[in-house]
Design an enzyme around this catalytic site. Structure first.
Site, PDB file in Angstrom:
ATOM      1  N   TYR A  54      -9.684  -8.833 -27.278  1.00  0.00           N
ATOM      2  CA  TYR A  54     -11.001  -8.231 -27.018  1.00  0.00           C
ATOM      3  C   TYR A  54     -11.647  -7.698 -28.301  1.00  0.00           C
ATOM      4  O   TYR A  54     -12.872  -7.704 -28.417  1.00  0.00           O
ATOM      5  CB  TYR A  54     -10.897  -7.152 -25.921  1.00  0.00           C
ATOM      6  CG  TYR A  54     -10.754  -7.798 -24.551  1.00  0.00           C
ATOM      7  CD1 TYR A  54     -11.854  -8.344 -23.902  1.00  0.00           C
ATOM      8  CD2 TYR A  54      -9.505  -7.919 -23.943  1.00  0.00           C
ATOM      9  CE1 TYR A  54     -11.731  -8.981 -22.677  1.00  0.00           C
ATOM     10  CE2 TYR A  54      -9.371  -8.551 -22.714  1.00  0.00           C
ATOM     11  CZ  TYR A  54     -10.487  -9.081 -22.089  1.00  0.00           C
ATOM     12  OH  TYR A  54     -10.358  -9.721 -20.875  1.00  0.00           O
ATOM     13  N   ARG A  57     -13.443 -10.643 -29.756  1.00  0.00           N
ATOM     14  CA  ARG A  57     -14.648 -10.992 -28.985  1.00  0.00           C
ATOM     15  C   ARG A  57     -15.747  -9.938 -29.172  1.00  0.00           C
ATOM     16  O   ARG A  57     -16.937 -10.253 -29.192  1.00  0.00           O
ATOM     17  CB  ARG A  57     -14.285 -11.177 -27.515  1.00  0.00           C
ATOM     18  CG  ARG A  57     -13.469 -12.471 -27.310  1.00  0.00           C
ATOM     19  CD  ARG A  57     -13.010 -12.647 -25.898  1.00  0.00           C
ATOM     20  NE  ARG A  57     -14.113 -12.735 -24.963  1.00  0.00           N
ATOM     21  CZ  ARG A  57     -13.980 -12.516 -23.659  1.00  0.00           C
ATOM     22  NH1 ARG A  57     -12.814 -12.197 -23.144  1.00  0.00           N
ATOM     23  NH2 ARG A  57     -15.025 -12.627 -22.858  1.00  0.00           N
ATOM     24  N   ASP A  95     -20.855  -9.246 -22.088  1.00  0.00           N
ATOM     25  CA  ASP A  95     -21.718  -9.037 -23.261  1.00  0.00           C
ATOM     26  C   ASP A  95     -22.924  -8.193 -22.872  1.00  0.00           C
ATOM     27  O   ASP A  95     -23.171  -7.946 -21.687  1.00  0.00           O
ATOM     28  CB  ASP A  95     -22.130 -10.387 -23.883  1.00  0.00           C
ATOM     29  CG  ASP A  95     -23.046 -11.210 -22.978  1.00  0.00           C
ATOM     30  OD1 ASP A  95     -24.101 -10.691 -22.566  1.00  0.00           O
ATOM     31  OD2 ASP A  95     -22.715 -12.372 -22.677  1.00  0.00           O
ATOM     32  N   HIS A 110     -18.299  -7.319 -14.009  1.00  0.00           N
ATOM     33  CA  HIS A 110     -16.992  -7.474 -14.664  1.00  0.00           C
ATOM     34  C   HIS A 110     -16.854  -6.538 -15.870  1.00  0.00           C
ATOM     35  O   HIS A 110     -16.011  -6.768 -16.735  1.00  0.00           O
ATOM     36  CB  HIS A 110     -16.757  -8.937 -15.071  1.00  0.00           C
ATOM     37  CG  HIS A 110     -16.506  -9.842 -13.890  1.00  0.00           C
ATOM     38  ND1 HIS A 110     -16.554 -11.209 -13.966  1.00  0.00           N
ATOM     39  CD2 HIS A 110     -16.188  -9.550 -12.595  1.00  0.00           C
ATOM     40  CE1 HIS A 110     -16.286 -11.730 -12.762  1.00  0.00           C
ATOM     41  NE2 HIS A 110     -16.071 -10.741 -11.918  1.00  0.00           N
ATOM     42  N   GLY A 177     -25.519 -20.474 -14.912  1.00  0.00           N
ATOM     43  CA  GLY A 177     -24.454 -20.589 -15.912  1.00  0.00           C
ATOM     44  C   GLY A 177     -23.108 -20.079 -15.461  1.00  0.00           C
ATOM     45  O   GLY A 177     -22.384 -19.471 -16.250  1.00  0.00           O
TER      46      GLY A 177
HETATM   47  C1  BJW Z   1     -24.042 -23.718 -19.161  1.00  0.00           C
HETATM   48  C2  BJW Z   1     -24.206 -23.862 -20.500  1.00  0.00           C
HETATM   49  C3  BJW Z   1     -25.511 -23.771 -20.958  1.00  0.00           C
HETATM   50  C4  BJW Z   1     -22.163 -24.080 -20.163  1.00  0.00           C
HETATM   51  N1  BJW Z   1     -26.500 -23.547 -20.090  1.00  0.00           N
HETATM   52  N2  BJW Z   1     -25.039 -23.505 -18.305  1.00  0.00           N
HETATM   53  C5  BJW Z   1      -6.861 -17.372  -4.542  1.00  0.00           C
HETATM   54  C6  BJW Z   1      -7.957 -17.778  -3.790  1.00  0.00           C
HETATM   55  C7  BJW Z   1      -9.167 -17.066  -3.858  1.00  0.00           C
HETATM   56  C8  BJW Z   1      -9.309 -15.946  -4.677  1.00  0.00           C
HETATM   57  C9  BJW Z   1      -8.197 -15.558  -5.402  1.00  0.00           C
HETATM   58  C10 BJW Z   1      -7.005 -16.255  -5.338  1.00  0.00           C
HETATM   59  N3  BJW Z   1      -6.114 -15.643  -6.153  1.00  0.00           N
HETATM   60  C11 BJW Z   1      -6.735 -14.590  -6.741  1.00  0.00           C
HETATM   61  C12 BJW Z   1      -8.007 -14.523  -6.297  1.00  0.00           C
HETATM   62  C13 BJW Z   1      -9.044 -13.541  -6.694  1.00  0.00           C
HETATM   63  C14 BJW Z   1      -9.470 -13.738  -8.147  1.00  0.00           C
HETATM   64  C15 BJW Z   1      -9.977 -15.159  -8.322  1.00  0.00           C
HETATM   65  O1  BJW Z   1     -11.113 -15.483  -8.042  1.00  0.00           O
HETATM   66  N4  BJW Z   1      -9.142 -16.064  -8.841  1.00  0.00           N
HETATM   67  C16 BJW Z   1      -9.555 -17.460  -8.984  1.00  0.00           C
HETATM   68  C17 BJW Z   1      -9.223 -17.951 -10.378  1.00  0.00           C
HETATM   69  C18 BJW Z   1      -8.928 -18.239  -7.874  1.00  0.00           C
HETATM   70  N5  BJW Z   1     -10.549 -12.780  -8.392  1.00  0.00           N
HETATM   71  C19 BJW Z   1     -10.298 -11.552  -8.776  1.00  0.00           C
HETATM   72  O2  BJW Z   1      -9.165 -11.155  -9.002  1.00  0.00           O
HETATM   73  C20 BJW Z   1     -11.490 -10.622  -8.876  1.00  0.00           C
HETATM   74  N6  BJW Z   1     -11.251  -9.450  -8.098  1.00  0.00           N
HETATM   75  C21 BJW Z   1     -11.130  -9.529  -6.764  1.00  0.00           C
HETATM   76  O3  BJW Z   1     -11.209 -10.581  -6.138  1.00  0.00           O
HETATM   77  O4  BJW Z   1     -10.960  -8.291  -6.170  1.00  0.00           O
HETATM   78  C22 BJW Z   1     -10.768  -8.248  -4.735  1.00  0.00           C
HETATM   79  C23 BJW Z   1     -12.041  -8.287  -3.946  1.00  0.00           C
HETATM   80  C24 BJW Z   1     -12.027  -8.768  -2.653  1.00  0.00           C
HETATM   81  C25 BJW Z   1     -13.181  -8.798  -1.903  1.00  0.00           C
HETATM   82  C26 BJW Z   1     -14.363  -8.324  -2.417  1.00  0.00           C
HETATM   83  C27 BJW Z   1     -14.384  -7.835  -3.701  1.00  0.00           C
HETATM   84  C28 BJW Z   1     -13.222  -7.834  -4.451  1.00  0.00           C
HETATM   85  C29 BJW Z   1     -11.710 -10.188 -10.310  1.00  0.00           C
HETATM   86  C30 BJW Z   1     -12.129 -11.327 -11.178  1.00  0.00           C
HETATM   87  C31 BJW Z   1     -12.216 -10.860 -12.631  1.00  0.00           C
HETATM   88  C32 BJW Z   1     -12.634 -11.989 -13.551  1.00  0.00           C
HETATM   89  N7  BJW Z   1     -12.476 -11.577 -14.887  1.00  0.00           N
HETATM   90  C33 BJW Z   1     -12.929 -12.466 -15.952  1.00  0.00           C
HETATM   91  C34 BJW Z   1     -12.520 -11.823 -17.304  1.00  0.00           C
HETATM   92  C35 BJW Z   1     -13.440 -10.597 -17.538  1.00  0.00           C
HETATM   93  C36 BJW Z   1     -13.362 -10.072 -18.900  1.00  0.00           C
HETATM   94  C37 BJW Z   1     -13.568 -11.113 -19.985  1.00  0.00           C
HETATM   95  O5  BJW Z   1     -14.683 -11.634 -20.182  1.00  0.00           O
HETATM   96  O6  BJW Z   1     -12.576 -11.371 -20.659  1.00  0.00           O
HETATM   97  O7  BJW Z   1     -14.338 -12.649 -15.885  1.00  0.00           O
HETATM   98  S1  BJW Z   1     -12.277 -14.149 -15.846  1.00  0.00           S
HETATM   99  C38 BJW Z   1     -13.763 -14.936 -16.360  1.00  0.00           C
HETATM  100  O8  BJW Z   1     -14.289 -15.715 -15.253  1.00  0.00           O
HETATM  101  C39 BJW Z   1     -14.781 -13.808 -16.637  1.00  0.00           C
HETATM  102  C40 BJW Z   1     -16.028 -14.392 -16.035  1.00  0.00           C
HETATM  103  O9  BJW Z   1     -16.957 -13.362 -15.744  1.00  0.00           O
HETATM  104  C41 BJW Z   1     -15.521 -15.113 -14.819  1.00  0.00           C
HETATM  105  C42 BJW Z   1     -16.466 -16.181 -14.298  1.00  0.00           C
HETATM  106  O10 BJW Z   1     -16.617 -17.213 -15.241  1.00  0.00           O
HETATM  107  P1  BJW Z   1     -18.030 -17.921 -15.443  1.00  0.00           P
HETATM  108  O11 BJW Z   1     -18.989 -16.951 -15.965  1.00  0.00           O
HETATM  109  O12 BJW Z   1     -18.399 -18.642 -14.209  1.00  0.00           O
HETATM  110  O13 BJW Z   1     -17.694 -18.924 -16.642  1.00  0.00           O
HETATM  111  P2  BJW Z   1     -17.132 -20.423 -16.561  1.00  0.00           P
HETATM  112  O14 BJW Z   1     -16.655 -20.776 -17.916  1.00  0.00           O
HETATM  113  O15 BJW Z   1     -16.175 -20.595 -15.454  1.00  0.00           O
HETATM  114  O16 BJW Z   1     -18.429 -21.284 -16.200  1.00  0.00           O
HETATM  115  C43 BJW Z   1     -19.485 -21.422 -17.122  1.00  0.00           C
HETATM  116  C44 BJW Z   1     -20.530 -22.334 -16.532  1.00  0.00           C
HETATM  117  O17 BJW Z   1     -21.649 -22.396 -17.407  1.00  0.00           O
HETATM  118  C45 BJW Z   1     -20.041 -23.776 -16.332  1.00  0.00           C
HETATM  119  O18 BJW Z   1     -20.395 -24.203 -15.041  1.00  0.00           O
HETATM  120  C46 BJW Z   1     -20.805 -24.591 -17.385  1.00  0.00           C
HETATM  121  O19 BJW Z   1     -21.157 -25.886 -16.933  1.00  0.00           O
HETATM  122  C47 BJW Z   1     -22.035 -23.746 -17.579  1.00  0.00           C
HETATM  123  N8  BJW Z   1     -22.625 -23.863 -18.901  1.00  0.00           N
HETATM  124  N9  BJW Z   1     -22.938 -24.099 -21.077  1.00  0.00           N
HETATM  125  C48 BJW Z   1     -26.190 -23.449 -18.759  1.00  0.00           C
HETATM  126  N10 BJW Z   1     -25.790 -23.919 -22.276  1.00  0.00           N
END
Ligand code: BJW
Length: 239
Positions: A54, A57, A95, A110, A177
Site C-alpha cells: 500500500y 500504491r 484513490d 472500499h 469501469g
Molecule cells: C476500463 C478501462 C478504461 C479497464 N476505461 N474501463 C463467494 C461467492 C460470492 C461472494 C464471495 C465469495 N467468497 C467471498 C465472497 C465475498 C467477497 C467477494 O466478492 N469475493 C469474490 C472475489 C468472489 N467480497 C467481500 O469480501 C467484500 N465484503 C463482503 O462481501 O462483506 C459481506 C457483505 C455481505 C452482504 C452485504 C454487504 C457485505 C469486500 C470486498 C473488498 C474488495 N477489496 C478490494 C481491495 C481494496 C483495497 C485495494 O484497492 O487494494 O477492492 S479487491 C479489488 O476489487 C478492489 C476493487 O475495489 C474491487 C473491484 O474491482 P474493480 O474495480 O471492478 O476492478 P477490476 O480490475 O476487476 O475491473 C476493472 C474493469 O475496468 C474491467 O472490467 C476492465 O475491462 C475495465 N477497464 N480499463 C473503462 N480505460
C-alpha cells in the site's frame, strides 16, 4: 418522479490516470497475491508486506491526476443536482481522484488510501506518507495497530445502509469501469433494476454481471463517460 442517479465506479475509471486495474491481464492481482495483501489474515501474518504494497500504491496515487471521465462525473453531479435530481457516486476505488475532480456526494465503499485507521481504537487520520508497523496511533498512543483505511476481502464495505436505501428508489444506475467480480457491488445492477431503474454498463467490455444491464457503452472511460453524461442528463430531464 424525481430523477435519482446512482453511479458505481471501479478501477477502470482511473486506468487512464495511470492507476492499475485488478483483473485485467496485466492487473494488480496478476502480479500480487490478494490473499496475502488484501485480507485481514494476510495483514496478521505479514504486516510489513502489506504496508509495502500500500505504501507503493500511495506514492503512485500522489503522482496521478484525475482524467476526463472523473471530470465529467463531477460536472454531471453539479448539473443533475441543479436540475433538482438526487445524485450519489459510490466508488470502489481507494484513490482520491473523484474528489480532486470535484465530486461531492460520494461514498468510498472500499475505503481511502490516503487515510490510516487504528485497528485498536478506530481512529482515522489523513495519511500521505508511508505507514510502518512501529508507528504509534496519535489518538490512543499504542503502536502496531495502524493499517490502511481500506476494505479487504471478508470485511464489510462502508456505507452499505445508505447505498441499499438509495438503490431501492433509483431511476438511473450506471456501473463504470468495474468487472462486476466482487460482491456486494456485483449485485447492485440487479437491485437497481428491481427498483425500476434504467441501467447502464460503461466499461471496456461486458463484466460478469453484464446481463443485468439494459444499456452498454464499451471503450476507454475518457471517451465513453463524457458522452454518456451528456446523454443521460438530457434523457432524465427531458420536458
Ligand atoms: C476500463 C478501462 C478504461 C479497464 N476505461 N474501463 C463467494 C461467492 C460470492 C461472494 C464471495 C465469495 N467468497 C467471498 C465472497 C465475498 C467477497 C467477494 O466478492 N469475493 C469474490 C472475489 C468472489 N467480497 C467481500 O469480501 C467484500 N465484503 C463482503 O462481501 O462483506 C459481506 C457483505 C455481505 C452482504 C452485504 C454487504 C457485505 C469486500 C470486498 C473488498 C474488495 N477489496 C478490494 C481491495 C481494496 C483495497 C485495494 O484497492 O487494494 O477492492 S479487491 C479489488 O476489487 C478492489 C476493487 O475495489 C474491487 C473491484 O474491482 P474493480 O474495480 O471492478 O476492478 P477490476 O480490475 O476487476 O475491473 C476493472 C474493469 O475496468 C474491467 O472490467 C476492465 O475491462 C475495465 N477497464 N480499463 C473503462 N480505460
Amino acid at each position: 418522479m424525481t430523477p435519482s442517479l446512482l453511479i458505481l465506479t471501479g478501477a477502470g475509471i482511473s486506468a487512464e490516470s495511470g492507476l492499475g486495474t485488478f483483473r485485467d491481464t496485466d492487473g494488480i492481482w496478476s502480479k500480487f497475491d490478494w490473499q496475502k495483501l488484501a485480507s485481514p489474515e494476510g495483514f496478521a501474518e505479514d504486516p510489513v508486506a502489506v504496508h509495502d504494497f500500500y505504501n507503493a500504491r500511495r506514492a503512485g496515487l500522489l503522482d496521478a491526476r484525475p482524467n476526463a471521465a472523473h471530470a465529467a462525473l463531477a460536472t454531471l453531479e453539479a448539473a443533475w443536482v441543479r436540475s433538482g435530481g438526487e445524485f450519489l457516486l459510490v466508488t470502489q476505488n481507494i484513490d482520491d481522484l473523484h474528489g480532486r475532480a470535484g465530486s461531492e456526494r460520494m461514498i468510498h465503499m472500499h475505503g481511502e488510501l490516503l487515510r490510516a485507521r487504528c485497528a485498536m481504537c478506530g481512529d482515522l487520520t489523513d495519511c500521505r506518507t508511508d505507514l510502518a508497523i512501529d508507528m504509534a496511533c496519535a489518538a490512543c498512543g499504542r503502536d502496531g495497530g495502524l493499517r490502511p483505511h481500506v476494505v479487504w476481502f471478508g470485511e464489510m464495505p462502508l456505507g452499505m445502509e445508505e447505498i441499499y436505501e438509495r438503490l431501492s428508489s433509483v431511476t438511473h444506475f450506471a456501473a463504470i469501469g468495474t468487472s462486476g467480480s466482487v460482491w456486494p457491488t456485483a449485485g447492485f445492477a440487479e437491485e437497481a433494476g428491481r427498483a425500476g431503474a434504467i441501467t447502464y454498463e460503461i466499461s471496456m467490455a461486458a463484466g460478469e454481471s453484464g446481463h443485468n444491464f439494459q444499456h452498454a457503452e464499451y471503450g476507454p472511460a475518457t471517451q465513453t463517460v463524457p458522452a454518456w453524461c451528456e446523454a443521460v442528463i438530457a434523457e432524465a430531464f427531458a420536458a
